[in-house]
Scaffold this active site. Structure first.
Site, PDB file in Angstrom:
ATOM      1  CD  GLU A  98      -3.681   8.343   4.895  1.00 33.95           C
ATOM      2  OE1 GLU A  98      -4.726   7.739   4.612  1.00 33.95           O
ATOM      3  OE2 GLU A  98      -2.861   7.913   5.712  1.00 33.95           O
ATOM      4  CD  GLU A 133      -2.762   1.353   2.397  1.00 29.82           C
ATOM      5  OE1 GLU A 133      -3.188   0.276   2.851  1.00 29.82           O
ATOM      6  OE2 GLU A 133      -3.094   2.467   2.834  1.00 29.82           O
TER       7      GLU A 133
END
Length: 222
Positions: free
Chosen positions: A150, A145
């Site tokens: 974010e 990942e």
């Protein structure tokens, strides 16, 4: 590892891919947001696995809107009476409907100089309780990942690489002017035939380089 409990105000993506150092091939052009037909060529709605993940928001096509100026807007709204989600053996109450899209293409960093550039223009909220994200995650199992950007409701922007659930390189920096668009660039490259290097930049400034262990050859969703 992501959900959108509240709102991603607006999103405009340009995704050039660099399979080899000597050649460039655009896999997802910026024209993919020019019309619904162009969008449908490269993108699907929801998460690749469905509408639910690990947060209080359920993804819905109704919460993703493509406008005539080439902007994709993902918005959350409060709801009641939704069936709970299930994640990791636990029931998660659903409090919001929100929006997500994913590329139809999988991305696989090949051995021997392979890699990709992922770039986008984002206007994202940093309000408490929200979790917009622009990320890569494993097609088979987990990790890899890479959180290319974010915003976890802290007023900052985060850049993260997961090698395991406990071996994570995370960098949080100030996110100026959330009401304005900012350019995110993530350069993912074969580092040594097994691992990948991940160089994060915002508005033309390099934030840092992280490394994904064993990411070479692992297909990822965007």
């Amino acid at each position: 590892m992501k959900s959108l409990p509240s709102c991603l105000a607006a999103l405009l993506l340009l995704l050039p891919s660099v399979p080899l150092a000597s050649a460039k091939h655009i896999m997802i052009p910026n024209t993919s947001f020019n019309s619904q037909a162009d969008f449908d060529t490269d993108w699907n709605y929801l998460y690749p696995w469905g509408s639910d993940h690990n947060g209080a928001a359920r993804m819905s096509k109704s919460q993703a809107r493509l406008s005539g100026d080439g902007t994709l807007t993902l918005t959350a709204r409060r709801v009641d009476g939704e069936k709970p989600a299930s994640h990791g053996g636990q029931q998660i109450p659903i409090r919001y409907l929100s929006g997500a899209v994913h590329a139809k293409e999988h991305f696989n960093v090949s051995r021997g100089g392979g890699g990709y550039d992922f770039s986008g223009e984002f206007r994202a909220t940093t309000a408490r309780g929200t979790w917009p994200a622009f990320w890569l995650t494993a097609v088979q199992g987990w990790p890899p990942e890479v959180d290319m950007a974010e915003w976890k409701g802290s007023g900052k922007i985060s850049f993260n690489t997961f090698n395991t659930s406990s071996q994570v390189r995370a960098r949080d920096v100030a996110y100026p002017s959330p009401g304005a668009f900012h350019r995110i660039l993530c350069e993912v490259r074969d580092h040594n035939g097994r691992d990948v290097s991940v160089k994060f930049s915002m508005d033309g400034n390099v934030i840092e380089t992280q490394y994904g262990r064993g990411f070479v050859g692992q297909p990822m969703y965007l």
